[in-house]
Design a protein around this motif. Structure first.
Motif, PDB file in Angstrom:
ATOM      1  N   THR A 217       0.831  -1.208   0.000  1.00  0.00           N
ATOM      2  CA  THR A 217       0.000   0.000   0.000  1.00  0.00           C
ATOM      3  C   THR A 217       0.864   1.256   0.000  1.00  0.00           C
ATOM      4  N   ALA A 218       1.901   1.268   0.852  1.00  0.00           N
ATOM      5  CA  ALA A 218       2.805   2.415   0.924  1.00  0.00           C
ATOM      6  C   ALA A 218       3.534   2.618  -0.407  1.00  0.00           C
ATOM      7  N   TYR A 219       3.931   1.530  -1.055  1.00  0.00           N
ATOM      8  CA  TYR A 219       4.645   1.633  -2.330  1.00  0.00           C
ATOM      9  C   TYR A 219       3.742   2.198  -3.414  1.00  0.00           C
ATOM     10  N   ILE A 220       2.520   1.679  -3.503  1.00  0.00           N
ATOM     11  CA  ILE A 220       1.593   2.143  -4.545  1.00  0.00           C
ATOM     12  C   ILE A 220       1.272   3.618  -4.353  1.00  0.00           C
ATOM     13  N   ALA A 221       1.039   4.021  -3.095  1.00  0.00           N
ATOM     14  CA  ALA A 221       0.740   5.429  -2.820  1.00  0.00           C
ATOM     15  C   ALA A 221       1.912   6.328  -3.198  1.00  0.00           C
ATOM     16  N   GLY A 222       3.124   5.921  -2.820  1.00  0.00           N
ATOM     17  CA  GLY A 222       4.306   6.726  -3.125  1.00  0.00           C
ATOM     18  C   GLY A 222       4.582   6.812  -4.618  1.00  0.00           C
ATOM     19  N   PHE A 223       4.452   5.700  -5.320  1.00  0.00           N
ATOM     20  CA  PHE A 223       4.754   5.694  -6.746  1.00  0.00           C
ATOM     21  C   PHE A 223       3.701   6.461  -7.536  1.00  0.00           C
TER      22      PHE A 223
END
Length: 484
Positions: A249-255
């Motif tokens: 979730t953190a990766y998708i939000a950041g990217f």
């Protein structure tokens, strides 16, 4: 007699008009540009009048018709209310801040204060040791430093081949890899120790390779086999799934944020980066305190900055601040100057950016003649304005940004401490799973010890040895079969 009085009256009138024009200091279509406290609030009749010199620079002092406005004008107004004085403001005649000439005379506002043509110089006037020898300065009313102003398109790094790794920092990626390997190992050991999972077959359900594949499947949210049966393996699996979901979730939000905002790293973060690159020319204002700072610096990098500018002094020095900003906007040019003025340029022009590094912290002060009684009074008044929040209010008023996407520049890759909580939960979950696996194996060992009339510890040790030595025994058996 009447004619003589008329002549005297006309002479006095002309003399007074010339005096007023002197303090206007600049003309625009024959209209004087000045500021008089009496025209604003009708200062006290018994208040002393102070003559102030300043310089036109946005947003400190700006001309609006025949009147002056800006940060310094508002500051002067508040100081006059606090200290009870009237003032007359005039723009410096030569349009300069003040520099010491070879013959020992001063130009600009400093020169007018030294020659006592003005009582105060209220402007973005940097406090330096050379100027302090000629005039007295009050406490700083604004703090600044030396920064690098850049045009965004020319300063941003192009997206690299591995730009997809940008949402997390290198340290975070290292932590994720370590967590993946440790979790796979814990899953393997828990399955080995749990009697419900281990069937004595080395290539069975939860071999180490299968555990690695099991952990990788959780990152892609895919269903994986085998399904865990024992409580210990289920605990390890569940905590790894939770870790994977939060991380994903953190990766998708950041990217997604990176793709939408175009947030990229500046290629020029420091003055060392500026010196090493060859795409941008860089310079500062001629005769400024910034140039003097680099000239007198003993730092090797800062000496290189000065030498590079001095070699191209015919082309890289700007004559005014507005000229410097326009040159940054129009060409491959980086401007070195006061960071607080650069912050204003960034607020007004959304395609400009200031590099993070700031050198030579210093302040803007009000200049007074040597031994002036106003110096200490003004210093105390400035401190009071700072303590009451008035200076912060003026800063926010005149430095208000017109850009709607300022937050994009504040993005940075997630550091390990930002995900520290989920790493901690993973560690506790893995520890709990291993403890449960040991308890499960202990129960089996106790049951077997009762049947075989052996000690529980010896059976537990035997069970552990059997599970951990199986691969070595299998290798020996295979080697024995291959011998002729």
């Amino acid at each position: 007699m009447d004619k003589a009085l008329q002549v005297a009256f006309c002479a006095c009138t002309i003399w007074l008009l010339l005096g007023e024009l002197h303090w206007a200091g600049a003309t625009e279509d024959e209209d004087s540009i000045s500021k008089d406290s009496d025209s604003v609030r009708g200062g006290g009749k018994d208040w002393p009048t102070v003559y102030v010199t300043t310089i036109l620079e946005d947003p400190y002092v700006m001309a609006r018709g025949t009147e002056l406005e800006g940060y310094c004008i508002d500051l002067l107004e508040k100081l006059s209310e606090t200290l009870h004085f009237k003032y007359k403001v005039g723009v410096v005649k030569d349009g300069k801040y003040g520099a010491l000439s070879p013959n020992g005379s001063w130009s600009g506002m400093i020169g007018e204060v030294v020659r006592k043509e003005a009582d105060l110089a209220v402007a973005p006037l940097t406090i330096t040791s050379v100027r302090e020898d000629a005039v007295d300065f009050t406490q700083p009313f604004l703090h600044t430093g030396i920064g690098i102003l850049l045009e965004k398109e020319s300063a941003l790094e192009e997206a690299s081949l591995f730009h997809f790794l940008s949402p997390f920092s290198k340290e975070t990626w290292g932590g994720i890899l370590a967590a993946y390997l440790i979790s796979s190992l814990c899953l393997f050991l828990a399955a080995r120790m749990s009697p419900c999972e281990w069937d004595g077959n080395e290539d069975g359900r939860f071999s180490f390779l299968n555990c690695l594949w099991f952990g990788a499947g959780a990152f892609t949210l895919q269903g994986v086999v085998p399904q865990p049966k024992s409580l210990s393996v289920r605990i390890v699996s569940a905590i790894w799934w939770l870790f994977s979901i939060v991380l994903l979730t953190a990766y998708i939000a950041g990217f997604s944020f990176i793709l939408e905002s175009g947030s990229e790293q500046l290629s020029i973060q420091t003055f060392e980066d500026l010196v090493k690159q060859r795409e941008l020319e860089f310079g500062t204002m001629e005769g400024s305190s910034t140039l003097l700072y680099f000239k007198n610096s003993k730092n090797p990098i800062q000496q290189m900055v000065y030498e590079s500018m001095n070699k191209k002094k015919e082309t890289v020095f700007a004559k005014s601040y507005q000229e410097a900003i326009q040159r940054v906007l129009d060409s491959d040019y980086a401007f070195i100057g006061e960071s607080i003025s650069q912050d204003l340029a960034v607020a007004r022009h959304c395609n400009l950016v200031r590099s993070p590094e700031v050198l030579g912290a210093r302040g803007f002060g009000i200049a007074t003649p040597k031994g002036s009684p106003w110096t200490n009074k003004l210093s105390v008044a400035i401190l009071k304005l700072g303590e009451s929040g008035e200076l912060d209010y003026l800063r926010s008023k005149w430095w208000e940004s017109s850009c709607s996407h300022d937050d994009h520049d504040k993005w940075s890759p997630l550091k390990p401490h930002a995900l520290g909580g989920i790493f901690l939960i993973l560690a506790l979950g893995l520890a709990l799973g291993m403890v449960v696996a040991v308890i499960e194996l202990s129960k089996r060992s106790r049951h077997r010890a009762e049947q075989e009339k052996k000690s529980c510890c010896s059976v537990f040790t035997e069970e552990m040895s059997q599970r951990l030595r199986m691969r070595e025994d299998k290798k020996q058996e295979t080697a024995g079969k291959t011998k002729p």
